[in-house]
Motif scaffolding. Structure first.
Motif, PDB file in Angstrom:
ATOM      1  N   UNK A  15      57.015  26.178  55.482  1.00  0.00           N
ATOM      2  CA  UNK A  15      58.455  26.058  55.253  1.00  0.00           C
ATOM      3  C   UNK A  15      58.903  26.777  53.979  1.00  0.00           C
ATOM      4  N   UNK A  16      58.044  26.761  52.945  1.00  0.00           N
ATOM      5  CA  UNK A  16      58.411  27.443  51.701  1.00  0.00           C
ATOM      6  C   UNK A  16      58.583  28.932  51.954  1.00  0.00           C
ATOM      7  N   UNK A  17      57.725  29.512  52.820  1.00  0.00           N
ATOM      8  CA  UNK A  17      57.812  30.939  53.133  1.00  0.00           C
ATOM      9  C   UNK A  17      59.101  31.249  53.884  1.00  0.00           C
ATOM     10  N   UNK A  18      59.447  30.409  54.826  1.00  0.00           N
ATOM     11  CA  UNK A  18      60.669  30.633  55.609  1.00  0.00           C
ATOM     12  C   UNK A  18      61.908  30.569  54.723  1.00  0.00           C
ATOM     13  N   UNK A  19      61.939  29.591  53.828  1.00  0.00           N
ATOM     14  CA  UNK A  19      63.102  29.481  52.936  1.00  0.00           C
ATOM     15  C   UNK A  19      63.169  30.660  51.976  1.00  0.00           C
ATOM     16  N   UNK A  26      69.172  37.306  51.757  1.00  0.00           N
ATOM     17  CA  UNK A  26      70.554  37.208  51.278  1.00  0.00           C
ATOM     18  C   UNK A  26      70.735  37.956  49.961  1.00  0.00           C
ATOM     19  N   UNK A  27      69.725  37.932  49.109  1.00  0.00           N
ATOM     20  CA  UNK A  27      69.856  38.457  47.746  1.00  0.00           C
ATOM     21  C   UNK A  27      69.405  39.894  47.571  1.00  0.00           C
ATOM     22  N   UNK A  28      68.828  40.513  48.604  1.00  0.00           N
ATOM     23  CA  UNK A  28      68.141  41.786  48.397  1.00  0.00           C
ATOM     24  C   UNK A  28      69.047  42.923  47.925  1.00  0.00           C
ATOM     25  N   UNK A  29      70.346  42.837  48.197  1.00  0.00           N
ATOM     26  CA  UNK A  29      71.252  43.889  47.747  1.00  0.00           C
ATOM     27  C   UNK A  29      71.635  43.730  46.277  1.00  0.00           C
ATOM     28  N   UNK A  30      71.628  42.492  45.798  1.00  0.00           N
ATOM     29  CA  UNK A  30      72.017  42.236  44.415  1.00  0.00           C
ATOM     30  C   UNK A  30      70.837  42.090  43.462  1.00  0.00           C
ATOM     31  N   UNK A  31      69.729  41.545  43.950  1.00  0.00           N
ATOM     32  CA  UNK A  31      68.588  41.236  43.097  1.00  0.00           C
ATOM     33  C   UNK A  31      67.480  42.268  43.289  1.00  0.00           C
ATOM     34  N   UNK A  32      67.078  42.926  42.228  1.00  0.00           N
ATOM     35  CA  UNK A  32      66.098  44.012  42.331  1.00  0.00           C
ATOM     36  C   UNK A  32      64.721  43.523  42.778  1.00  0.00           C
ATOM     37  N   UNK A  33      64.449  42.235  42.585  1.00  0.00           N
ATOM     38  CA  UNK A  33      63.131  41.694  42.923  1.00  0.00           C
ATOM     39  C   UNK A  33      63.043  41.171  44.357  1.00  0.00           C
ATOM     40  N   UNK A  34      64.177  40.984  45.022  1.00  0.00           N
ATOM     41  CA  UNK A  34      64.175  40.335  46.336  1.00  0.00           C
ATOM     42  C   UNK A  34      63.497  41.184  47.406  1.00  0.00           C
ATOM     43  N   UNK A  35      63.787  42.480  47.447  1.00  0.00           N
ATOM     44  CA  UNK A  35      63.216  43.360  48.472  1.00  0.00           C
ATOM     45  C   UNK A  35      61.692  43.460  48.377  1.00  0.00           C
ATOM     46  N   UNK A  36      61.106  43.716  47.166  1.00  0.00           N
ATOM     47  CA  UNK A  36      59.638  43.754  47.068  1.00  0.00           C
ATOM     48  C   UNK A  36      58.976  42.447  47.497  1.00  0.00           C
ATOM     49  N   UNK A  38      60.233  40.275  49.636  1.00  0.00           N
ATOM     50  CA  UNK A  38      60.445  40.172  51.078  1.00  0.00           C
ATOM     51  C   UNK A  38      59.397  40.977  51.833  1.00  0.00           C
ATOM     52  N   UNK A  39      59.113  42.177  51.356  1.00  0.00           N
ATOM     53  CA  UNK A  39      58.086  43.028  51.980  1.00  0.00           C
ATOM     54  C   UNK A  39      56.719  42.354  51.907  1.00  0.00           C
ATOM     55  N   UNK A  40      56.411  41.788  50.755  1.00  0.00           N
ATOM     56  CA  UNK A  40      55.130  41.115  50.562  1.00  0.00           C
ATOM     57  C   UNK A  40      54.975  39.916  51.496  1.00  0.00           C
ATOM     58  N   UNK A  41      56.061  39.205  51.722  1.00  0.00           N
ATOM     59  CA  UNK A  41      56.017  37.985  52.535  1.00  0.00           C
ATOM     60  C   UNK A  41      55.711  38.270  54.002  1.00  0.00           C
ATOM     61  N   UNK A  42      56.096  39.441  54.484  1.00  0.00           N
ATOM     62  CA  UNK A  42      55.938  39.744  55.904  1.00  0.00           C
ATOM     63  C   UNK A  42      54.493  39.655  56.358  1.00  0.00           C
ATOM     64  N   UNK A 170      55.643  40.612  41.088  1.00  0.00           N
ATOM     65  CA  UNK A 170      56.650  41.503  41.679  1.00  0.00           C
ATOM     66  C   UNK A 170      57.956  41.471  40.878  1.00  0.00           C
ATOM     67  N   UNK A 171      58.339  40.305  40.434  1.00  0.00           N
ATOM     68  CA  UNK A 171      59.565  40.199  39.636  1.00  0.00           C
ATOM     69  C   UNK A 171      59.441  41.000  38.348  1.00  0.00           C
ATOM     70  N   UNK A 172      58.342  40.795  37.625  1.00  0.00           N
ATOM     71  CA  UNK A 172      58.156  41.505  36.355  1.00  0.00           C
ATOM     72  C   UNK A 172      58.146  43.018  36.567  1.00  0.00           C
ATOM     73  N   UNK A 173      57.454  43.451  37.610  1.00  0.00           N
ATOM     74  CA  UNK A 173      57.380  44.885  37.891  1.00  0.00           C
ATOM     75  C   UNK A 173      58.761  45.440  38.240  1.00  0.00           C
ATOM     76  N   UNK A 174      59.503  44.721  39.065  1.00  0.00           N
ATOM     77  CA  UNK A 174      60.825  45.184  39.493  1.00  0.00           C
ATOM     78  C   UNK A 174      61.783  45.295  38.317  1.00  0.00           C
ATOM     79  N   UNK A 175      61.766  44.293  37.441  1.00  0.00           N
ATOM     80  CA  UNK A 175      62.674  44.322  36.304  1.00  0.00           C
ATOM     81  C   UNK A 175      62.291  45.429  35.327  1.00  0.00           C
ATOM     82  N   UNK A 176      60.999  45.671  35.178  1.00  0.00           N
ATOM     83  CA  UNK A 176      60.552  46.783  34.333  1.00  0.00           C
ATOM     84  C   UNK A 176      61.040  48.125  34.870  1.00  0.00           C
TER      85      UNK A 176
END
Length: 405
Positions: A15-19, A26-36, A38-42, A170-176
């Motif tokens: 359930x944590x993965x689905x949420x 929802x956030x991938x257009x605004x948040x730089x970390x969301x897309x990476x 999301x790709x990892x989760x697949x 992924x977050x740290x890398x994306x923000x960098x």
């Protein structure tokens, strides 16, 4: 009494993965970390391994075993260094008194004992009547021990890294990658939403609500406020991501930083008499008045997480009181230091520290800690330092104005 957590099926923990996938979508257009993420989760294979570890670990904390664990800790600690409270301050920024006032007293329990997610189906509030402090044998030291050991285990999982640790990477890398020419407000928004998302994921990933239900009194310090501060502090403990936010603030606060630097350089040889520190607190018998407090404050530059920086400020404030006690120990009576006495002392220490970017550190703390911490004793210490800096710059501006006249 059998195991109440039912680990037989791996899909119990999906359930944590689905949420998280839904949130990132929802956030991938605004948040730089969301897309990476999301790709990892697949392609991520979900496992209950780490949830099992945490619940098994928590299960060992019944009231009898807690006292044995705590006794073991005490045997390895000096009387002046309580590992549990020092670790909690470092991870959450709250002093011991704040923890008792905000999270232990029954009158506050109905609000502060909750671990909750903004997802409605995962909101859970314990009732004050179910957390009977009066009849419990669990004491505050046991509750601190429980919090430290559970967050130790979560931190260990982050470091390995588990699925959540990979999120942080992924977050740290994306923000960098995205930080160039970005405002601090943009970076702060990215951090805030990520840490909130990570918190909500942790609640489901580890089934924290079950832990809170089963160990209500033990887990009283495991709540939204403390966990968010713990998460932000961990995420920001990386030097690279810290420098991104610090340098962004430094750039935006350049003019204020220059004024502070000018003030400190011009007054670096100032004495306790020049600062009009009350005679009882001038410590003239010491070659370097408030020397340890000065050294403590300088450690701010070496800490990355906001709660870790707050711990430095708490130690700094306690060090001032210690200096005052030691400087007057032969008087036979204890002196009570008032707020008006404290301000010139702090201004003196700030100048002697020669920390030209101190404004950046304090603003960084103010922006990254929770409102609860900001309104606590820890927050008071931060605000007092900011007031002393403002006063120093005001004095400098007045001197410049008089010279122009």
């Amino acid at each position: 009494m059998g195991n109440v957590f039912c680990y037989e099926r791996d899909d119990d923990n999906i359930q944590w993965k689905q949420q998280l996938e839904s949130t990132c979508q929802v956030m991938k257009k605004q948040m730089c970390w969301a897309e990476p993420i999301l790709i990892q989760l697949k392609d991520l294979r979900v496992s209950n391994k780490y949830q099992k570890q945490l619940h098994s670990f928590a299960q060992s904390y019944d009231e009898s075993s807690l006292s044995e664990i705590q006794k073991s800790f005490r045997s390895r600690e000096s009387s002046k260094d309580n590992r549990n409270i020092q670790t909690i301050i470092k991870r959450t920024g709250f002093t011991e008194d704040d923890l008792v006032e905000n999270f232990i007293k029954p009158s506050r329990a109905s609000f502060n004992l909750s671990i909750q997610s903004i997802t409605p189906s995962y909101i859970y509030h314990e009732k004050t009547s179910n957390v009977g402090m009066g009849g419990s044998q669990v004491n505050f030291e046991d509750q601190m021990c429980f919090f430290v050991q559970i967050t130790d285990k979560i931190k260990e999982h982050f470091d390995q890294p588990n699925e959540l640790g990979i999120m942080i990477i992924h977050f740290r890398h994306s923000l960098n990658q995205q930080h160039q020419n970005r405002s601090f407000q943009y970076l702060h928004e990215q951090l805030t939403l990520f840490c909130r998302t990570l918190y909500e994921t942790i609640v489901i990933y580890y089934d924290m609500i079950s832990i809170k239900k089963k160990y209500q009194v033990h887990a009283v310090l495991l709540n939204e406020e403390t966990m968010l501060n713990f998460i932000v502090n961990y995420v920001m403990s990386n030097e690279g991501i810290y420098q991104v936010l610090h340098n962004s603030l430094l750039k935006e606060m350049g003019e204020i930083q220059k004024q502070t630097e000018q003030c400190m350089k011009q007054n670096k040889n100032i004495t306790v008499e020049d600062m009009e520190i009350p005679k009882d607190f001038q410590l003239k018998s010491q070659a370097n008045p408030y020397g340890k407090a000065i050294q403590t404050l300088q450690k701010l530059s070496k800490k990355y997480g906001p709660s870790s920086k707050v711990k430095v400020i708490i130690n700094f404030s306690q060090q001032i009181q210690q200096h005052a006690r030691e400087g007057n120990e032969n008087r036979g009576t204890s002196l009570l230091m008032q707020a008006d006495d404290l301000l010139p002392i702090i201004k003196y220490i700030l100048i002697k520290s020669q920390m030209y970017d101190i404004d950046v550190h304090l603003t960084y703390i103010e922006k990254l800690i929770t409102n609860g911490m900001l309104n606590s004793t820890s927050g008071y210490y931060v605000v007092t330092l900011q007031a002393a800096l403002t006063s120093l710059r005001s004095n400098l501006n007045q001197q410049q104005f008089n010279q122009q006249k």
